[in-house]
Design a protein around this motif. Sequence first.
Motif, PDB file in Angstrom:
ATOM      1  N   ALA A 164      41.477  28.931  40.112  1.00  0.00           N
ATOM      2  CA  ALA A 164      40.806  29.816  41.072  1.00  0.00           C
ATOM      3  C   ALA A 164      40.557  29.082  42.395  1.00  0.00           C
ATOM      4  O   ALA A 164      40.776  29.619  43.476  1.00  0.00           O
ATOM      5  CB  ALA A 164      39.491  30.333  40.483  1.00  0.00           C
ATOM      6  N   HIS A 195      48.639  30.707  31.560  1.00  0.00           N
ATOM      7  CA  HIS A 195      49.249  31.921  31.004  1.00  0.00           C
ATOM      8  C   HIS A 195      49.365  31.811  29.481  1.00  0.00           C
ATOM      9  O   HIS A 195      49.061  32.754  28.758  1.00  0.00           O
ATOM     10  CB  HIS A 195      50.621  32.143  31.635  1.00  0.00           C
ATOM     11  N   HIS A 234      52.719  33.262  37.516  1.00  0.00           N
ATOM     12  CA  HIS A 234      51.958  32.998  36.297  1.00  0.00           C
ATOM     13  C   HIS A 234      52.774  33.263  35.039  1.00  0.00           C
ATOM     14  O   HIS A 234      52.795  32.445  34.138  1.00  0.00           O
ATOM     15  CB  HIS A 234      50.668  33.814  36.311  1.00  0.00           C
ATOM     16  N   ALA A 251      40.540  27.248  34.369  1.00  0.00           N
ATOM     17  CA  ALA A 251      40.313  28.498  35.114  1.00  0.00           C
ATOM     18  C   ALA A 251      39.696  28.202  36.479  1.00  0.00           C
ATOM     19  O   ALA A 251      40.093  28.782  37.493  1.00  0.00           O
ATOM     20  CB  ALA A 251      39.407  29.432  34.308  1.00  0.00           C
ATOM     21  N   PRO A 305      38.816  34.521  40.751  1.00  0.00           N
ATOM     22  CA  PRO A 305      39.728  34.108  41.821  1.00  0.00           C
ATOM     23  C   PRO A 305      39.280  34.695  43.155  1.00  0.00           C
ATOM     24  O   PRO A 305      38.497  35.646  43.165  1.00  0.00           O
ATOM     25  CB  PRO A 305      41.076  34.708  41.385  1.00  0.00           C
ATOM     26  N   ARG A 356      48.081  40.391  34.586  1.00  0.00           N
ATOM     27  CA  ARG A 356      46.668  40.447  35.013  1.00  0.00           C
ATOM     28  C   ARG A 356      46.181  39.182  35.710  1.00  0.00           C
ATOM     29  O   ARG A 356      44.988  39.042  36.001  1.00  0.00           O
ATOM     30  CB  ARG A 356      45.746  40.811  33.836  1.00  0.00           C
ATOM     31  N   ALA A 357      47.089  38.240  35.984  1.00  0.00           N
ATOM     32  CA  ALA A 357      46.699  37.076  36.780  1.00  0.00           C
ATOM     33  C   ALA A 357      46.626  37.503  38.251  1.00  0.00           C
ATOM     34  O   ALA A 357      47.130  38.561  38.615  1.00  0.00           O
ATOM     35  CB  ALA A 357      47.734  35.971  36.598  1.00  0.00           C
ATOM     36  N   TRP A 377      43.434  34.331  32.222  1.00  0.00           N
ATOM     37  CA  TRP A 377      42.934  35.375  33.128  1.00  0.00           C
ATOM     38  C   TRP A 377      42.340  36.546  32.358  1.00  0.00           C
ATOM     39  O   TRP A 377      41.603  37.344  32.911  1.00  0.00           O
ATOM     40  CB  TRP A 377      44.032  35.819  34.088  1.00  0.00           C
ATOM     41  N   GLU A 395      44.857  41.923  41.124  1.00  0.00           N
ATOM     42  CA  GLU A 395      45.304  41.648  39.747  1.00  0.00           C
ATOM     43  C   GLU A 395      46.755  42.089  39.594  1.00  0.00           C
ATOM     44  O   GLU A 395      47.111  43.189  39.985  1.00  0.00           O
ATOM     45  CB  GLU A 395      44.395  42.416  38.779  1.00  0.00           C
ATOM     46  N   ARG A 441      38.436  35.825  31.791  1.00  0.00           N
ATOM     47  CA  ARG A 441      37.522  35.945  32.940  1.00  0.00           C
ATOM     48  C   ARG A 441      36.525  34.780  32.999  1.00  0.00           C
ATOM     49  O   ARG A 441      35.314  34.971  33.079  1.00  0.00           O
ATOM     50  CB  ARG A 441      36.789  37.286  32.907  1.00  0.00           C
TER      51      ARG A 441
END
Length: 202
Positions: free
Chosen positions: A33, A62, A105, A29, A74, A85-86, A67, A80, A70
């Motif tokens: 980001a 993915h 994603h 993650a 990012p 939601r990526a 994502w 979003e 959390r």
Amino acid sequence: MAFESDAPLDLLWKEYSLAFRDFDDHTLARWLAQTLGQLEGKSWRLSHPLIGAYRIGAQTGHERQIWHKRLATPPAAYAESPCCRAPSLPLLTRDVRESGLICQHCNETLVPFDEIPEDVRPELEAWAGQYEPVHAVAHWDDRQRKSAGNYDRAYEVAAQDAERLLARAGCELAVKLLTHFPAVIWEDQDECLEVRPEDVRI
Ligand SMILES: [Zn+2]
């Protein structure tokens, strides 16, 4: 993503992506980001090594629903995406009229064509309309090939046209999309016409 078949190139990308399997969720993650921060403010060739690395990392993320967890924040410029939601990272392809802009994603439609901002959409439509008959040359049937007389020559002309159209996607269209997205990727090859990224000069 693009690595779903057993074609030799897809198998190679699957092998590359093993590097990300060793990242734990937090590390992955944070890497994603941070890399989004490096991508921000520019349009990128699909063939760029940084984009290749990001795409296989994003695919792993993915699969692990990174994502949703959390684990890292990012850069704020990335909205979003509605599909997964990526953060929104669109890919522009010659199929934009049918598929819209593609999410890097989840590989689904990020922005349907009708929802692309109006100051860019007519130009994208015109460009894709010019590209369609050029690309179609690669898929002509025997009758069409015969009626062209010299098919090799027609194919070569189409490949050169595709090079110019792809260069326009990178120089003009992707740049215009940058007013709406923090970063944009554009497809810089046409495998059916054997146009390679290095043939597309901008
Ligand atoms: Zn998505």
